[in-house]
Scaffold this motif. Sequence first.
Motif, PDB file in Angstrom:
ATOM      1  N   LEU A   1       0.824  -1.207   0.000  1.00  0.00           N
ATOM      2  CA  LEU A   1       0.000   0.000   0.000  1.00  0.00           C
ATOM      3  C   LEU A   1       0.859   1.258   0.000  1.00  0.00           C
ATOM      4  CD1 LEU A   1      -2.772  -0.948   2.608  1.00  0.00           C
ATOM      5  CD2 LEU A   1      -2.935  -1.018   0.119  1.00  0.00           C
ATOM      6  N   PHE A   2       1.872   1.277   0.866  1.00  0.00           N
ATOM      7  CA  PHE A   2       2.660   2.494   1.013  1.00  0.00           C
ATOM      8  C   PHE A   2       3.745   2.627  -0.061  1.00  0.00           C
ATOM      9  CE2 PHE A   2       0.724   2.044   5.214  1.00  0.00           C
ATOM     10  CZ  PHE A   2       0.182   3.315   5.350  1.00  0.00           C
ATOM     11  N   ILE A   3       4.169   1.517  -0.654  1.00  0.00           N
ATOM     12  CA  ILE A   3       5.060   1.611  -1.816  1.00  0.00           C
ATOM     13  C   ILE A   3       4.303   2.189  -3.007  1.00  0.00           C
ATOM     14  CG2 ILE A   3       6.371   0.278  -3.524  1.00  0.00           C
ATOM     15  CD1 ILE A   3       7.873   0.645  -0.935  1.00  0.00           C
ATOM     16  N   LEU A   4       3.037   1.792  -3.162  1.00  0.00           N
ATOM     17  CA  LEU A   4       2.210   2.387  -4.217  1.00  0.00           C
ATOM     18  C   LEU A   4       2.047   3.891  -3.994  1.00  0.00           C
ATOM     19  CD1 LEU A   4      -0.608  -0.298  -4.650  1.00  0.00           C
ATOM     20  CD2 LEU A   4       1.134   0.317  -6.330  1.00  0.00           C
ATOM     21  N   SER A   5       1.919   4.293  -2.724  1.00  0.00           N
ATOM     22  CA  SER A   5       1.833   5.727  -2.404  1.00  0.00           C
ATOM     23  C   SER A   5       3.133   6.437  -2.767  1.00  0.00           C
ATOM     24  CB  SER A   5       1.544   5.914  -0.908  1.00  0.00           C
ATOM     25  OG  SER A   5       0.324   5.319  -0.554  1.00  0.00           O
ATOM     26  N   ALA A   6       4.270   5.799  -2.443  1.00  0.00           N
ATOM     27  CA  ALA A   6       5.574   6.383  -2.772  1.00  0.00           C
ATOM     28  C   ALA A   6       5.736   6.513  -4.281  1.00  0.00           C
ATOM     29  CB  ALA A   6       6.698   5.522  -2.184  1.00  0.00           C
ATOM     30  N   MET A   7       5.251   5.520  -5.029  1.00  0.00           N
ATOM     31  CA  MET A   7       5.328   5.565  -6.487  1.00  0.00           C
ATOM     32  C   MET A   7       4.472   6.704  -7.050  1.00  0.00           C
ATOM     33  SD  MET A   7       5.186   1.494  -7.326  1.00  0.00           S
ATOM     34  CE  MET A   7       5.210   1.706  -9.097  1.00  0.00           C
ATOM     35  N   ALA A   8       3.292   6.910  -6.445  1.00  0.00           N
ATOM     36  CA  ALA A   8       2.433   8.012  -6.885  1.00  0.00           C
ATOM     37  C   ALA A   8       3.110   9.360  -6.620  1.00  0.00           C
ATOM     38  CB  ALA A   8       1.082   7.945  -6.163  1.00  0.00           C
ATOM     39  N   TYR A   9       3.750   9.476  -5.446  1.00  0.00           N
ATOM     40  CA  TYR A   9       4.469  10.715  -5.117  1.00  0.00           C
ATOM     41  C   TYR A   9       5.643  10.925  -6.083  1.00  0.00           C
ATOM     42  CZ  TYR A   9       7.438  14.015  -2.603  1.00  0.00           C
ATOM     43  OH  TYR A   9       8.224  15.092  -2.270  1.00  0.00           O
TER      44      TYR A   9
ATOM     45  N   VAL B   1      14.350   6.208   2.404  1.00  0.00           N
ATOM     46  CA  VAL B   1      13.426   6.513   3.515  1.00  0.00           C
ATOM     47  C   VAL B   1      11.999   6.118   3.142  1.00  0.00           C
ATOM     48  CG1 VAL B   1      12.345   8.387   4.827  1.00  0.00           C
ATOM     49  CG2 VAL B   1      14.820   8.347   4.539  1.00  0.00           C
ATOM     50  N   LEU B   2      11.615   6.396   1.879  1.00  0.00           N
ATOM     51  CA  LEU B   2      10.254   6.108   1.422  1.00  0.00           C
ATOM     52  C   LEU B   2       9.958   4.608   1.327  1.00  0.00           C
ATOM     53  CD1 LEU B   2       9.772   8.840  -1.347  1.00  0.00           C
ATOM     54  CD2 LEU B   2       8.677   8.730   0.897  1.00  0.00           C
ATOM     55  N   VAL B   3      10.990   3.765   1.274  1.00  0.00           N
ATOM     56  CA  VAL B   3      10.746   2.315   1.312  1.00  0.00           C
ATOM     57  C   VAL B   3      11.040   1.717   2.686  1.00  0.00           C
ATOM     58  CG1 VAL B   3      11.145   1.991  -1.159  1.00  0.00           C
ATOM     59  CG2 VAL B   3      13.036   1.677   0.431  1.00  0.00           C
ATOM     60  N   ALA B   4      11.991   2.292   3.423  1.00  0.00           N
ATOM     61  CA  ALA B   4      12.358   1.738   4.733  1.00  0.00           C
ATOM     62  C   ALA B   4      11.247   1.944   5.760  1.00  0.00           C
ATOM     63  CB  ALA B   4      13.662   2.369   5.234  1.00  0.00           C
ATOM     64  N   VAL B   5      10.637   3.133   5.750  1.00  0.00           N
ATOM     65  CA  VAL B   5       9.567   3.428   6.719  1.00  0.00           C
ATOM     66  C   VAL B   5       8.385   2.463   6.551  1.00  0.00           C
ATOM     67  CG1 VAL B   5       7.861   5.147   7.443  1.00  0.00           C
ATOM     68  CG2 VAL B   5      10.233   5.829   7.077  1.00  0.00           C
ATOM     69  N   PRO B   6       7.879   2.220   5.339  1.00  0.00           N
ATOM     70  CA  PRO B   6       6.805   1.220   5.195  1.00  0.00           C
ATOM     71  C   PRO B   6       7.194  -0.174   5.668  1.00  0.00           C
ATOM     72  CG  PRO B   6       6.915   2.570   3.231  1.00  0.00           C
ATOM     73  CD  PRO B   6       8.103   2.943   4.068  1.00  0.00           C
ATOM     74  N   TYR B   7       8.439  -0.611   5.396  1.00  0.00           N
ATOM     75  CA  TYR B   7       8.868  -1.941   5.838  1.00  0.00           C
ATOM     76  C   TYR B   7       8.856  -2.040   7.363  1.00  0.00           C
ATOM     77  CZ  TYR B   7      10.474  -3.308   1.146  1.00  0.00           C
ATOM     78  OH  TYR B   7      10.541  -3.657  -0.188  1.00  0.00           O
ATOM     79  N   VAL B   8       9.416  -1.034   8.041  1.00  0.00           N
ATOM     80  CA  VAL B   8       9.489  -1.053   9.504  1.00  0.00           C
ATOM     81  C   VAL B   8       8.091  -0.980  10.115  1.00  0.00           C
ATOM     82  CG1 VAL B   8      10.304   0.198  11.548  1.00  0.00           C
ATOM     83  CG2 VAL B   8      11.814  -0.072   9.570  1.00  0.00           C
ATOM     84  N   TYR B   9       7.281  -0.068   9.601  1.00  0.00           N
ATOM     85  CA  TYR B   9       5.903   0.093  10.099  1.00  0.00           C
ATOM     86  C   TYR B   9       5.089  -1.184   9.874  1.00  0.00           C
ATOM     87  CZ  TYR B   9       1.031   1.696  10.046  1.00  0.00           C
ATOM     88  OH  TYR B   9      -0.317   1.830  10.263  1.00  0.00           O
TER      89      TYR B   9
END
Length: 299
Positions: free
Chosen positions: A98-106, A129-137
């Motif tokens: 979900l959040f990688i798709l958000s990062a891709m949209a950004y 940062v945009l991929v590490a934060v989703p993985y940790v969360y």
Amino acid sequence: MGITDRPGLQAPFFGLFLSIYVISVVGNLGMIILTKVDSRLQTPMYFFLRHLAFIDLGYSTAVGPKMLVNFIANQNTIPYNWCATQLAFFILFIISELFILSAMAYDRYVAICHPLLYTVIMSQKVCWVLVAVPYVYSAFLSLITTIKIFMSSFCDHNIIKHFYCDSLPLLTLLCSSTRDIELIILIFSAFNLVSSLLIVLVSYILILMAILKMNSAQGRHKAFSTCGSHLTVVVVLYATLFFMYMQPKSSHSFDTDKIASAFYTLIIPMLNPMIYSLRNKEVKGALRRIWKNLHKLPM
């Protein structure tokens, strides 16, 4: 219980889902390798595509192989620890998606709306940062949900009405109160879906406004085509997830849920490499270069 309990459908479904899973593995693994080794694909967009491919490979593999075994096994069973492991990895990868798709949209928003500042804004540090934060969360939420479920008391009834260990079917097997766990799942599911979807929607509204201001018809068509492919997958994924997780447990039909789950656990990971990458001219060019280099190698 698997996808179906009808003996006549086991063999056709095995062939169908085996084909889907193999295509998914080849497509996503190929995309990971291609975006890693080709020097012309070392941009933020392909960095995110590589992680999307890794995530798709991860959650389809968390579910696919065990589901395929159940089609040919005499009895569909899964060990207790394996069930917990499958749930933990599935939650980890699906929330990350979900959040990688958000990062891709950004990333697309910055590329289209601020092209001159693209390399400055989307630096390597920002991308990580945009991929590490989703993985940790996602790992944090995965551990909370899995531990809460598997530290609860299970009844003697041990039939999971699904083709993998998902949180909602497992809740029906608990003897202890599920109120706290249901509340955790509902709150975090709502936050994950709404917040990530909001980022995608805001990014694409700003992209649409920028596209409409373009003078070149060819440029508008190219941008619309790229956004259309991305939004198609986003709509299918979010629609099935909203359908699955944003309704009360009492209104769930697990047969319907299984059909919806098949879309985002197996079919979407198969489609993503085609939609995001294989229709891309740069990726096709990279494949042709690798093919030519292989033919030049001495036999």
